[in-house]
Write an enzyme that holds these catalytic residues in place. Structure first.
Site, short mmCIF file in Angstrom:
data_model
loop_
_atom_site.label_atom_id
_atom_site.label_comp_id
_atom_site.label_asym_id
_atom_site.label_seq_id
_atom_site.Cartn_x
_atom_site.Cartn_y
_atom_site.Cartn_z
N TYR A 159 76.44 40.61 71.33
CA TYR A 159 76.34 41.38 72.75
C TYR A 159 77.50 42.47 72.74
O TYR A 159 77.06 43.45 73.61
CB TYR A 159 76.33 40.62 73.83
CG TYR A 159 75.15 39.71 73.96
CD1 TYR A 159 74.12 39.57 72.90
CD2 TYR A 159 74.83 38.73 74.69
CE1 TYR A 159 72.82 38.86 72.77
CE2 TYR A 159 73.62 37.71 74.91
CZ TYR A 159 72.68 38.01 73.59
OH TYR A 159 71.69 37.09 73.79
N LYS A 170 75.18 29.40 62.53
CA LYS A 170 74.11 29.73 61.36
C LYS A 170 75.32 30.06 60.23
O LYS A 170 75.00 31.17 59.59
CB LYS A 170 73.43 30.85 61.39
CG LYS A 170 72.39 30.62 62.62
CD LYS A 170 71.31 29.61 61.98
CE LYS A 170 70.18 30.59 61.11
NZ LYS A 170 69.23 29.68 60.43
N ASP A 204 69.51 26.67 64.36
CA ASP A 204 67.75 26.62 64.47
C ASP A 204 67.63 25.03 64.48
O ASP A 204 66.52 24.86 65.10
CB ASP A 204 67.11 27.20 63.29
CG ASP A 204 67.84 26.88 61.94
OD1 ASP A 204 68.99 26.13 62.12
OD2 ASP A 204 67.21 26.98 60.89
N ASP A 225 72.76 31.84 74.88
CA ASP A 225 71.98 32.49 75.43
C ASP A 225 70.62 31.53 75.57
O ASP A 225 69.94 31.39 76.46
CB ASP A 225 71.82 33.94 75.36
CG ASP A 225 71.45 34.54 76.20
OD1 ASP A 225 70.90 33.91 77.51
OD2 ASP A 225 71.24 35.99 76.36
N ASP A 258 68.63 28.22 77.51
CA ASP A 258 67.55 28.36 78.51
C ASP A 258 66.39 27.30 77.94
O ASP A 258 65.43 26.43 78.88
CB ASP A 258 66.90 29.76 78.18
CG ASP A 258 66.99 30.96 79.24
OD1 ASP A 258 68.33 30.46 80.01
OD2 ASP A 258 66.57 31.78 79.46
#
Ligand code: NAD
Length: 370
Positions: A142, A193, A226, A250, A254
């Site tokens: 970001y 990852k 994942d 992020d 959620d």
């Protein structure tokens, strides 16, 4: 008696409504001599824009900087949809995070047994769930440079974001996670990852080395981001503390949020570096939800996310663990007794208002200290 400086930024929409319920709780602690909270209030978001033409004034930033903890309500709403980008309501929150260098975002996902049926997953998967996601908040893709869209000159454009982490950024977020795990069930799951990203390889190496050097007593495991997303909805109770980067954090936080039922139930904390001299750290506590313009002014807002955020401040900024335990037990108690605001109400029972929920929690707290 311990005295703490608390800076309240209620903000817009339902922000002031849910903050008013926290003020009942600080008043309870002050009136009963259990702690002393010195409270100042400021403006943020649209309300600050209306007053000063900025999303937060320099004077309020100075008060936030001087406080032991900042409590933030919510910002935004249709009234300010057209204001200039750099003074839009969210700019106030982003400035607070940046100027206070709040690099660690803690989002607990707790599923109270009384609300297990409000989750989209089966009761046995989520009942009693209690995990925390520690998300890196100031680095990664970001913020990494270059970050741009370039014109390739052949009718094509290229969008570029850069995922970048330095050793110190991974170590400091890792320390927050390991320290937290020591106060809980002593387990950290680190996620990246590494199979496809160099920043993931480094993340894994740095967390592994930090664990060996400073936290060998904590159980550490690694899961690819994942796979972790899948495990969160398959068997979330296997986790205690999850630590991950800005982007994966992020999304995963959620996903974890939905395990618990309602946005109105979710608190969060954003922490900065500990000052080695004072042993204090900058901290901002806020509910995960926004300003909810659709229900503003109707007494429908659930104040538990905001009150739970104050509970996190009791624990992480003020070291008042017994008070935090009692506040959490008071929240669980009123839910067990069947009290529900509209967002978590089941068919049949009449929902209570924002103020009635706040009053019931204060009353339960009073019984806990009686
Ligand atoms: P929202 O979180 O405000 O609302 C989403 C839905 O959840 C709405 O139906 C709302 O009524 C409900 N809800 C939220 N909090 C609740 C509570 N405490 N009790 C009961 N119901 C609750 O998100 P949105 O509608 O996407 O955004 C509304 C405004 O809030 C926008 O201006 C957005 O930019 C802003 N926003 C601010 C923050 C923040 O301040 N940190 C976060 C998200 C959105």
């Amino acid at each position: 008696m311990a005295s703490f400086k608390l800076f309240l930024l209620p903000g817009d929409g339902i922000g002031p409504e849910v903050m008013a319920e926290v003020e009942k709780i600080t008043a309870f602690f002050n009136a009963n001599g259990l702690a002393h909270f010195e409270i100042e209030k400021g403006l943020v978001g649209g309300s600050a824009y209306d007053a000063h033409g900025q999303a937060i004034s320099n004077a309020d930033m100075a008060l936030a900087d001087a406080a032991d903890a900042v409590l933030f309500g919510a910002v935004g709403g249709p009234k300010w949809d057209g204001v200039a980008y750099d003074v839009r309501p969210e700019a106030g929150l982003l400035r607070l995070r940046k100027d206070l260098a709040l690099f660690a975002n803690l989002r607990p996902a707790i599923c109270y047994p009384a609300l297990a049926d409000a989750s989209s997953l089966k009761r046995e998967i989520v009942e009693g769930l209690d995990i925390v996601i520690v998300r890196e908040l100031t680095g990664g893709v970001y913020f990494g440079e270059p970050k741009q869209i370039i014109d390739l000159g052949n009718g094509q454009k290229r969008g570029i974001d850069t995922q970048v982490y330095d050793t110190y950024e991974i170590e400091r977020i890792g320390r927050v996670a390991f320290d937290l795990a020591r106060k809980r069930r002593n387990k950290v799951t680190s996620s990246e990852k590494r199979n496809v990203m160099k920043s993931g390889v480094l993340w894994n190496e740095v967390i592994t080395a930090l664990h060996k050097r400073e936290f060998p007593d904590v159980t550490l495991e690694h899961q690819l981001a994942d796979a972790l997303g899948m495990q969160l909805v398959r068997w979330p109770k296997q986790f205690d503390v999850i630590v991950t980067d800005n982007l994966f954090g992020d999304m995963l936080s959620d996903v974890a949020a939905m395990l618990t039922g309602s946005l109105g139930m979710l608190p969060s904390a954003s922490l900065g570096e500990t000052n080695p001299k004072t042993r204090k750290r900058k901290a901002l506590y806020e509910p995960v939800h926004g300003s909810a313009p659709d229900i503003t002014g109707k007494g429908l807002a659930n104040p538990i996310a905001m009150i739970g955020s104050f509970g996190m401040a009791l624990r992480y900024s003020f070291g008042l663990n017994e008070a935090a335990d009692k506040l959490e037990a008071a929240i669980a108690g009123v839910l067990d007794a069947g009290l529900r605001t509209a967002d978590i109400s089941n068919e049949g029972g009449a929902p209570v208002s924002t103020a009635q929920m706040g009053d019931a929690i204060v009353a339960a707290l009073g019984r806990a200290y009686a």
